[in-house]
Write a protein that holds these residues in place. Structure first.
Motif, PDB file in Angstrom:
ATOM      1  N   ILE A   7      16.271  -1.880  -0.621  1.00 45.06           N
ATOM      2  CA  ILE A   7      15.238  -0.780  -0.592  1.00 45.06           C
ATOM      3  C   ILE A   7      14.442  -1.205  -1.900  1.00 45.06           C
ATOM      4  N   LEU A   8      12.965  -0.964  -1.432  1.00 43.11           N
ATOM      5  CA  LEU A   8      12.020  -1.612  -2.473  1.00 43.11           C
ATOM      6  C   LEU A   8      11.275  -0.208  -2.550  1.00 43.11           C
ATOM      7  N   CYS A   9      11.170   0.369  -3.936  1.00 45.82           N
ATOM      8  CA  CYS A   9      10.566   1.675  -4.282  1.00 45.82           C
ATOM      9  C   CYS A   9       8.992   1.059  -4.848  1.00 45.82           C
ATOM     10  N   VAL A  10       7.738   1.500  -4.505  1.00 42.14           N
ATOM     11  CA  VAL A  10       6.660   1.337  -5.142  1.00 42.14           C
ATOM     12  C   VAL A  10       5.927   2.362  -5.580  1.00 42.14           C
ATOM     13  N   ASP A  11       5.459   2.442  -6.877  1.00 38.76           N
ATOM     14  CA  ASP A  11       4.660   3.508  -7.336  1.00 38.76           C
ATOM     15  C   ASP A  11       4.301   3.122  -8.832  1.00 38.76           C
ATOM     16  N   ASP A  63       4.240   4.905  -2.702  1.00 36.84           N
ATOM     17  CA  ASP A  63       3.041   5.876  -3.166  1.00 36.84           C
ATOM     18  C   ASP A  63       1.803   5.511  -2.197  1.00 36.84           C
ATOM     19  N   PHE A  64       0.927   6.442  -2.102  1.00 34.48           N
ATOM     20  CA  PHE A  64      -0.409   6.080  -1.411  1.00 34.48           C
ATOM     21  C   PHE A  64      -1.483   5.806  -2.239  1.00 34.48           C
ATOM     22  N   LEU A  65      -1.684   6.581  -3.272  1.00 36.17           N
ATOM     23  CA  LEU A  65      -2.780   6.231  -4.285  1.00 36.17           C
ATOM     24  C   LEU A  65      -2.264   5.466  -5.601  1.00 36.17           C
ATOM     25  N   MET A  66      -2.961   4.057  -5.424  1.00 33.94           N
ATOM     26  CA  MET A  66      -2.212   3.309  -6.630  1.00 33.94           C
ATOM     27  C   MET A  66      -3.377   2.431  -7.204  1.00 33.94           C
ATOM     28  N   PRO A  67      -3.354   2.311  -8.483  1.00 39.28           N
ATOM     29  CA  PRO A  67      -4.545   1.040  -8.725  1.00 39.28           C
ATOM     30  C   PRO A  67      -4.416  -0.089  -7.947  1.00 39.28           C
ATOM     31  N   GLY A  68      -5.681  -0.676  -7.685  1.00 39.07           N
ATOM     32  CA  GLY A  68      -5.549  -1.972  -6.654  1.00 39.07           C
ATOM     33  C   GLY A  68      -5.183  -1.590  -5.362  1.00 39.07           C
ATOM     34  N   MET A  69      -4.194  -2.250  -5.043  1.00 40.86           N
ATOM     35  CA  MET A  69      -4.019  -2.076  -3.403  1.00 40.86           C
ATOM     36  C   MET A  69      -3.431  -0.611  -3.273  1.00 40.86           C
ATOM     37  N   ARG A  70      -3.787   0.166  -2.344  1.00 45.27           N
ATOM     38  CA  ARG A  70      -3.441   1.303  -1.936  1.00 45.27           C
ATOM     39  C   ARG A  70      -1.944   1.030  -1.063  1.00 45.27           C
ATOM     40  N   GLY A  71      -1.280   2.417  -0.977  1.00 41.52           N
ATOM     41  CA  GLY A  71       0.006   2.358  -0.285  1.00 41.52           C
ATOM     42  C   GLY A  71      -0.140   1.960   1.171  1.00 41.52           C
ATOM     43  N   ASP A  72      -1.323   2.412   1.828  1.00 44.10           N
ATOM     44  CA  ASP A  72      -1.367   2.219   3.276  1.00 44.10           C
ATOM     45  C   ASP A  72      -1.682   0.619   3.540  1.00 44.10           C
ATOM     46  N   PRO A  83       7.886  -7.513   9.818  1.00 45.86           N
ATOM     47  CA  PRO A  83       7.984  -6.597  10.845  1.00 45.86           C
ATOM     48  C   PRO A  83       8.820  -5.792  10.871  1.00 45.86           C
ATOM     49  N   ARG A  84      10.347  -6.043  10.826  1.00 46.86           N
ATOM     50  CA  ARG A  84      11.442  -5.174  11.070  1.00 46.86           C
ATOM     51  C   ARG A  84      11.597  -4.257   9.626  1.00 46.86           C
ATOM     52  N   THR A  85      10.992  -4.548   8.697  1.00 46.75           N
ATOM     53  CA  THR A  85      11.039  -3.495   7.501  1.00 46.75           C
ATOM     54  C   THR A  85      10.602  -2.235   7.688  1.00 46.75           C
ATOM     55  N   VAL A  86      11.576  -1.194   7.499  1.00 48.47           N
ATOM     56  CA  VAL A  86      10.915   0.384   8.006  1.00 48.47           C
ATOM     57  C   VAL A  86      10.047   0.856   6.568  1.00 48.47           C
ATOM     58  N   THR A  87       9.066   1.512   7.094  1.00 54.27           N
ATOM     59  CA  THR A  87       7.953   1.562   5.995  1.00 54.27           C
ATOM     60  C   THR A  87       7.902   3.169   5.856  1.00 54.27           C
ATOM     61  N   ILE A  88       7.895   3.847   4.739  1.00 51.90           N
ATOM     62  CA  ILE A  88       7.933   5.375   4.231  1.00 51.90           C
ATOM     63  C   ILE A  88       6.824   5.438   3.461  1.00 51.90           C
ATOM     64  N   MET A  89       6.226   6.358   3.604  1.00 47.69           N
ATOM     65  CA  MET A  89       5.084   6.904   2.591  1.00 47.69           C
ATOM     66  C   MET A  89       5.250   7.882   1.916  1.00 47.69           C
ATOM     67  N   LEU A  90       5.128   8.053   0.454  1.00 43.75           N
ATOM     68  CA  LEU A  90       5.567   9.136  -0.297  1.00 43.75           C
ATOM     69  C   LEU A  90       4.557   9.070  -1.242  1.00 43.75           C
ATOM     70  N   THR A  91       3.757  10.595  -1.147  1.00 36.64           N
ATOM     71  CA  THR A  91       2.616  10.868  -1.878  1.00 36.64           C
ATOM     72  C   THR A  91       2.120  12.054  -2.287  1.00 36.64           C
ATOM     73  N   GLY A  92       1.341  12.796  -3.041  1.00 32.50           N
ATOM     74  CA  GLY A  92       0.938  14.117  -3.056  1.00 32.50           C
ATOM     75  C   GLY A  92      -0.689  13.897  -2.586  1.00 32.50           C
ATOM     76  N   GLN A  93      -1.267  12.850  -2.373  1.00 30.44           N
ATOM     77  CA  GLN A  93      -2.718  12.727  -2.560  1.00 30.44           C
ATOM     78  C   GLN A  93      -3.228  11.719  -1.217  1.00 30.44           C
ATOM     79  N   SER A  94      -2.697  11.852  -0.064  1.00 22.78           N
ATOM     80  CA  SER A  94      -3.005  10.972   0.970  1.00 22.78           C
ATOM     81  C   SER A  94      -4.259  11.591   1.648  1.00 22.78           C
ATOM     82  N   ASP A  95      -4.768  10.800   2.749  1.00 16.55           N
ATOM     83  CA  ASP A  95      -5.814  11.390   3.460  1.00 16.55           C
ATOM     84  C   ASP A  95      -5.263  11.201   4.702  1.00 16.55           C
ATOM     85  N   PHE A  96      -5.924  11.775   5.896  1.00 16.01           N
ATOM     86  CA  PHE A  96      -5.551  11.533   7.221  1.00 16.01           C
ATOM     87  C   PHE A  96      -5.849  10.088   7.361  1.00 16.01           C
TER      88      PHE A  96
END
Length: 561
Positions: A7-11, A63-72, A83-96
């Protein structure tokens, strides 16, 4: 190497990273390795190092909003490299647009908002790990199958045409299994959405429809034609409710988390209702459903909807299996244990007899899923009963359901749900009328519930959403508030908290507030109480349950002399 992945957590917020790591280590134990990164670039470096060592990342939470490379952008690149890694986005400031990109280009598994709920994120990560593990196992199996097929091809070239035909069938079956496994994975991802839709969008209107016939019968004499129509509505609605409840509860039963709440169930009425619904089908193949007349009603200590599902399954199968121009015999015997026997003159195929109650066991019936007898056996078991089968070519087939006998009932028909009960007697010991506020966005629920507050001891007001409930509570300070949970504009939880704060600020006596919801499992009820509700009522509920809530409200508000 961790076989179940990493499990990799990025924020970019180290506080969030530490909180995530601590939460997941506590919830998952030492089975999984949890890596952390403070930027997208660092996360990609970790992925590259792990891949060099032959390891994989099972789940990445970014996280979605980070300096440099964004979460998406990170998740898209992660998906490209792994490709098989399961991706989860965790943020309070994402856009559609960002979420849409992640869904389309990174196969986004789930999107969670900050501040995150600990229970939600743990459940999401566990579900993601399970999905990753299933996909990894599936890919491993597919690799093994491909290697096996490659080896077989060398030998198959030396065999006759019949052996080449067998190879084609194996390949076809493999593709079918791949498609079914993919469909299963998609079904697991949408399970939570289906449950929410079933609970609120399907079950609530069905409960309202089920109550309508009794409201129409009140105070009038129906013609036989009118009564037949009302019985048909009741039968169809109960069948639909039974299907909804079964789909929601079957998983809990299999996992052992289902909570059985028994009541006194009129088995005679259920058998008659199911038989009426199947009469036209039986008539189409000249099959007679025989139920003894003028027998006393038999009551079981059971669950009404579960019994309806069992009997509906068994009697429908009996009609389908019965030879044309034959009779399906239904016998209901009262005793220390209630015994229901359904007999038809057809025999279960020999190859099906040993695994008749197994999941997905079917004799090849068109449209058959193999879940009917399995679910019926499971529903009988969770009610403390049993379901057995005896079949032979000479005697036909008999299905026998055994349930515990209910406590002795009064001669008056018991109430089950609103709209199906005897009138409530008027309480003459009331010092003043009890002010009741009913909050529900369903007009029919207003009509059904209002029928229970016609006595002079009640003064009823209604609201259609949480915002209107706050206004009504401020104007009248009701003694009792029955609050729906899921409503447009403002839901019941938000409205309850606002009313509590409003009454505290004004120095008013607090209202007795009841959570009125289709989420009637123990876990949901406990959550509502912890949030600040005084009591809970399920949809539908019985008069005895409502009377219990009213008594609690009287004691708290001290309106009795």
């Amino acid at each position: 190497m961790k076989d179940s992945g990493i499990i990799l957590c990025v924020d970019d917020d180290t506080t969030v990273l530490m909180a995530l790591r601590t939460l997941l280590e506590h919830a998952l134990g030492s089975q999984y390795l949890i890596e952390i990164a403070e930027s997208g670039e660092e996360a990609l470096e970790i992925l590259e190092d792990l891949q060099k060592d032959g390891e994989t990342i099972g789940v990445v939470i970014s996280d979605f909003l980070m300096p440099g490379m964004r979460g998406d952008e990170l998740l898209i690149e992660m998906h490209r490299r792994s490709p098989r890694t399961v991706t989860i986005m965790l943020t309070g400031q994402s856009d559609f647009d960002g979420v849409k990109k992640a869904i389309n280009q990174a196969n986004l598994y789930r999107f969670l908002e900050k501040p995150f709920n600990h229970e939600d994120i743990v459940l999401t990560v566990r579900s993601a790990l399970q999905a990753y593990s299933h996909e990894r196992l599936l890919n491993l199996q597919n690799d093994q199958l491909r290697h096996l097929n490659a080896d077989l091809n060398v030998t198959l070239k030396k065999l006759q045409e019949s052996e080449r035909f067998l190879e084609e069938r194996v390949a076809l079956r493999t593709r079918e299994l791949d498609e079914k496994n993919q469909a299963l994975q998609q079904a697991l991802r949408t399970l939570e959405d289906v449950e929410r839709i079933s609970r609120h969008d399907l079950k609530t209107p069905l409960v309202s429809i089920a109550a309508a016939p009794t409201l129409l019968r009140a105070g009038r004499t129906m013609s036989k034609h009118e009564e037949d129509i009302l019985c048909m509505i009741e039968s169809a609605t109960n069948r639909a409710l039974s299907m909804v409840n079964l789909s929601l509860d079957l998983f809990r039963m299999e996992s052992g988390s289902y909570v059985f709440r028994p009541s006194s169930v009129d088995m005679t009425n259920i058998v008659a209702s199911v038989a009426m619904g199947l009469a036209a089908h039986a008539h189409s193949k000249s099959v007679n459903i025989h139920i003894p007349d003028d027998e006393p009603h038999v009551f079981a200590e059971a669950d009404d909807s579960l019994c309806y599902s069992i009997i509906g399954n068994l009697l429908k199968n009996a009609v389908e299996a019965a030879p044309e121009h034959s009779t399906v015999m239904v016998t209901l015997i009262d005793g220390p244990q209630i015994l229901l026997a359904i007999h038809n003159q057809g025999a279960v195929p020999a190859e099906m007899r040993a695994n008749f109650f197994d999941k997905y066991a079917t004799a090849g019936k068109v449209g058959g899923t193999g879940l009917g007898t399995y679910s019926s056996h499971l529903l009988a078991k969770v009610q403390g009963g049993s379901l057995g089968m005896h079949t032979s070519d000479e005697d036909g087939t008999t299905l026998t359901l055994k349930l515990h006998r209910a406590k002795p009932q009064s001669t008056q028909k018991q109430d089950k749900e609103f709209g199906q009960a005897h009138p409530r007697p008027t309480n003459t010991n009331v010092a003043r009328a009890i002010n009741v506020l009913l909050v529900d966005d369903d007009d029919f629920n207003h009509m059904v519930m209002s029928d229970n507050f016609r006595a002079p001891e009640f003064k009823l007001d209604v609201a259609i959403n949480g915002r209107m409930a706050i206004e009504r509570a401020q104007a009248s300070c009701p003694d009792l508030i029955i609050m729906d949970i899921e409503m447009p504009v403002m839901g019941g939880v938000e409205a309850m908290l606002a009313i509590r704060e409003q009454q505290t600020r004004a120095g008013q006596k607090p209202s007795f507030i009841v959570a009125y919801s289709g989420h009637d499992d123990d876990r949901s009820r406990q959550r509502f109480l912890e949030l600040g509700f005084d009591a809970c009522l399920g949809k539908p509920c019985s008069h005895s349950e409502l009377d219990s809530v009213l008594e609690q409200a009287r004691q708290q508000t001290a309106v009795m002399q």
